[in-house]
Design an enzyme around this catalytic site. Structure first.
Site, short mmCIF file in Angstrom:
data_model
loop_
_atom_site.label_atom_id
_atom_site.label_comp_id
_atom_site.label_asym_id
_atom_site.label_seq_id
_atom_site.Cartn_x
_atom_site.Cartn_y
_atom_site.Cartn_z
N GLU A 198 1.10 -1.75 0.09
CA GLU A 198 -0.15 -0.19 0.02
C GLU A 198 0.46 0.86 0.54
O GLU A 198 0.01 2.45 -0.66
CB GLU A 198 -1.05 0.07 1.13
CG GLU A 198 -1.90 -1.13 0.86
CD GLU A 198 -2.93 -0.43 0.29
OE1 GLU A 198 -3.09 0.25 -0.73
OE2 GLU A 198 -3.52 -1.96 -0.12
N SER A 236 -54.08 -31.39 20.20
CA SER A 236 -54.74 -32.20 21.24
C SER A 236 -53.09 -31.43 22.13
O SER A 236 -52.85 -32.21 23.18
CB SER A 236 -54.21 -33.76 20.22
OG SER A 236 -55.28 -34.16 19.57
#
Length: 789
Positions: free
Chosen positions: A90, A462
């Site tokens: 960089e 149920s």
């Protein structure tokens, strides 16, 4: 004053580069723009946005929320190999220049004049200026502001401070900001443990995090990594031998789907709660939330739900490929088309997306993003035979260009499948504390973020019956009370509409039977008669003790069949009352909240059962539990005890009318869990699908892990109960007392005559509950609605 000196030096550099014609324009622009620059003084005490982190009880990550995922690392703690790799690619002259690479600026200006899309040659200081303060716009104006901010940063901050900001601020893909988070994201290790090869791979990401992502674009990422290693060698950061070793090193990338505890639904619940408490600052102040989720049980629950759904899916018809694309003859163009298609249909855990290259009834060749074709044959084609038939419709037929789902079944074997349409949920909690131990709100959070544990209001069927039976115990019912499983019929006059003739699930009537046997076999006619004993209004009030909303359970006879509305979370909480001996304990998910420095902001107090939480007598819970234990021993959930090989299991199955919802809710004294399966748009699951067949296996799979180290625990009989004839009674409703029979005067198919039974007076000699009152006007609408599903 020092800043303007640097401006002059910068202008001189531009002149020397042959762009004197730009000097006046740039100088004027700088003079106008400089007073409007933002204050950068706060960067001297750099405090980046820190995300909200959510952890399991044992400290494993569940999720993080916020725009940026990062770990702040001071420059003194930054490993030199990472710094060297970044500087090599960089900004190798970072510690020498004053912040601006003038030759690079000229290239950027010429690129913009030529309408190119590359700026290039940005120094680290310029990138900090751009990333912290400026947009991504490519223009002269933005470049001018960038230069000005660069000078200002270089004037106010040391090189070390600027580099620290860059190393922690830069975006590196997959929502990772800064190299510390990137090390965890891509390699699953601390930054300090990176090798040269790993550091070089990460250093390649700032330029283009997507293009050089080692997970999704390994070839391009590898090429850039080798280039960076060469740059490190050229700049003297590493030796030739180190470069050679780094290039030969095989990187072991972390796969995101396997490292984090898969608890997205629970993490989202936490996010909502924390944002409600702390506002939008929750996303940036680095809060850490510890939950009650147990990572091992969560993984077990996640796998149990997925396995249960995929087992169901294997019985469904093949619905066809997800997408069809054209496959260009040019290889590069074809690879691009495949990449685009698979990016639009990402993998769903082990359900991998692939594009078909060849298809015949006996062999399918497909390819994934790695570009390596693979063949599916034999049993791997069984689920999609209809899609390989010549009679298959155009939207169903598997052909070249079809985007399909595949699962790996062996090292070199595959099976074609499909994303399921059905959904499921599981929630497990400690009934003594309310701590949620596992929560799975659906098949896949990315596919469907609707949390079925807390948001899905469904009929319980149920599985709701135990609450009616619990209420009846207070009316004198006992496990040995005889109730007639005989037909019931309500005329149009009685219902105020269409006639209603409720049925048992199997369509059979078995006549008189004990309450214990009736609940084990989930007999609907018995439940309706028991509700008539209790009274619908009394039953409605009773179920509120378990945390149910009375408005969602109207006081009609259909309550006996579970016609109200519940969520899985409610059902787990309600069954927890039975499990803990009668206490209503609210669920709890968050145990602690700290800030990014570890300061405790909230900590849940230890939970102890308190009599103020008691909602039913201990004896009611005990007798009800004996009924629920019978269900897992010999009833509709007998598979539970037979599979897990232990008696201390309790629960009830549930299947609603037309098999729209399938449930099992059950518990061990230490953990209660509710499981549900159904479609988001309610429809029939299949004529043979039940709660015992769909939801119970999910529950068993989870419990097999949750109870692995739990000893067998039996409930001790509380005060107020007596045992006689092998069963339990309230002491005031023992044998010969209380309600001994219900509905025995009602005839049933195959009913024996009194002579056949040796009873001179038929069944009239048994103590009977008074005849049930006629159906009330307010009952009529619910009776009809239940059978309009």
């Amino acid at each position: 004053m020092g800043v303007f000196v640097r401006l002059v030096v910068g202008l001189a550099g531009l002149a020397a580069a042959g762009v004197a014609s730009l000097l006046l324009m740039v100088g004027l622009a700088l003079a106008v723009a400089y007073p409007n620059l933002p204050d950068v003084g706060h960067l001297a005490d750099y405090r980046p946005k820190l995300p909200l982190q959510v952890l399991t009880a044992d400290g494993r990550p569940m999720g993080d929320f916020g725009e940026e995922r990062r770990n702040l690392v001071p420059i003194k703690d930054m490993p030199q190999v990472m710094i060297d790799a970044v500087l090599a690619i960089e900004d190798a002259r970072f510690f020498e220049h004053s912040g601006v690479d003038y030759r690079g600026m000229v290239r950027a200006a010429l690129a913009n004049l030529g309408q190119a899309k590359s700026q290039g040659a940005s120094t680290i200081t310029m990138q900090v200026a751009r990333n912290v303060y400026l947009s991504a716009e490519k223009s002269y104006t933005r470049k001018i502001y960038e230069v000005l901010l660069t000078f200002k940063l270089e004037h106010l901050l040391t090189k070390e401070q600027i580099l620290e900001i860059y190393m922690n601020q830069i975006f590196l893909g997959q929502r990772a900001y800064g190299f510390s988070m990137a090390a965890q994201t891509y390699f699953g290790k601390p930054l300090k443990d990176l090798t040269i090869a790993e550091a070089a791979m990460l250093a390649g990401l700032p330029k283009a995090p997507s293009a050089f992502n080692p997970v999704s674009n390994p070839k391009r990422a590898r090429a850039r990594q080798l280039h960076i290693i060469d740059r490190m060698l050229e700049n003297g950061y590493i030796s030739a031998d180190e470069a050679k070793v780094a290039k030969a090193e095989t990187l072991r990338l972390r796969r995101p789907t396997t490292e984090r505890t898969r608890a997205e639904f629970a993490a989202e619940m936490v996010r909502q709660a924390i944002v409600s408490q702390y506002g939008e600052d929750a996303y940036t102040r680095g809060l850490v939330v510890t939950t009650t989720i147990r990572s091992d049980e969560q993984e077990s629950a996640y796998q149990a739900v997925r396995r249960g759904i995929m087992d169901f899916e294997s019985r469904q018809v093949y619905r066809g490929p997800e997408l069809f694309i054209d496959l260009p003859t040019d290889k590069d163009k074809r690879d691009d088309a495949i990449d685009v298609a698979l990016n639009e249909r990402p993998d769903n855990d082990d359900l991998l997306s692939a594009v078909v290259l060849e298809a015949s009834p006996n062999r399918v060749v497909a390819v994934r993003q790695d570009g390596e074709p693979f063949a599916i044959t034999g049993d791997g084609l069984r689920p999609v035979r209809s899609g390989l038939s010549e009679r298959a419709g155009p939207n169903v037929r598997i052909r070249p260009g079809a985007v399909i789902r595949v699962m790996r079944t062996g090292e070199k074997s595959w099976r074609i499948t499909q994303l399921p349409e059905v959904e499921a949920a599981l929630v497990a909690m400690d009934p003594r504390t309310g701590d949620i131990r596992a929560l799975v709100g659906g098949f896949d959070f990315q596919k469907n973020k609707f949390n079925h544990v807390t948001q899905a209001w469904r009929q319980p069927g149920s599985s709701f019956k135990p609450f009616i039976y619990s209420a009846a115990l207070e009316k004198g019912l006992s496990p040995m009370t005889v109730v007639n499983d005989a037909p019931l019929f309500y005329s149009a006059e009685e219902t105020g509409g269409k006639p209603w003739e409720p049925k048992n699930y199997d369509g059979q009537f078995e006549g008189p039977m004990s309450v214990r046997r009736a609940l084990a076999k989930s007999k609907n006619m018995v439940s309706i008669r028991i509700l008539q004993l209790v009274g619908t209004q009394s039953a409605q009030q009773w179920v509120t003790r378990f945390g149910f909303d009375p408005q969602r359970h109207p006081p009609y006879l259909t309550m006996a069949l579970g016609a109200g509305s519940v969520t899985p979370m409610q059902m787990a909480t309600a069954y927890g009352v039975f499990a803990n001996g009668g206490y209503l304990v609210p669920p709890r998910l968050i145990s602690k909240v700290t800030d990014h420095q570890g300061k405790v902001l909230f900590e849940a107090a230890p939970t102890k059962l308190d009599e103020s939480q008691r909602v039913i007598d201990a004896r009611n819970a005990f007798v009800t539990n004996s009924l629920l234990q019978e269900i897992t021993r010999s009833g509709t959930a007998a598979r539970a005890q037979s599979t897990l090989k232990r008696p201390d299991l309790f629960g009830k199955t549930g299947t609603t009318n037309d098999a729209v919802d399938a449930w099992f809710v059950g518990f061990h004294p230490s953990v209660v869990a509710a499981t549900w399966v159904g479609y988001d748009n309610p429809r029939n699951l299949g004529s043979r699908e039940t709660g015992g067949g769909l939801s119970l296996p999910i529950w068993i799979s989870y419990m097999s892990h949750a109870l692995k180290n739990e000893p067998v625990q039996e409930y001790q009989a509380p005060a107020g109960v007596v045992r006689s004839g092998g069963d339990w009674y309230y002491e005031e409703y023992g044998p010969g007392m209380g309600v001994q029979a219900i509905g025995l005067d009602d005839p049933w198919p195959g009913m024996p005559t009194a002579t056949e039974q040796g009873l001179s007076g038929g069944y009239g000699d048994l103590p009977m509950q008074p005849a049930a009152p006629p159906v009330r006007q307010e009952d009529r609408r619910s009776i009809l609605d239940l059978f309009r599903n």
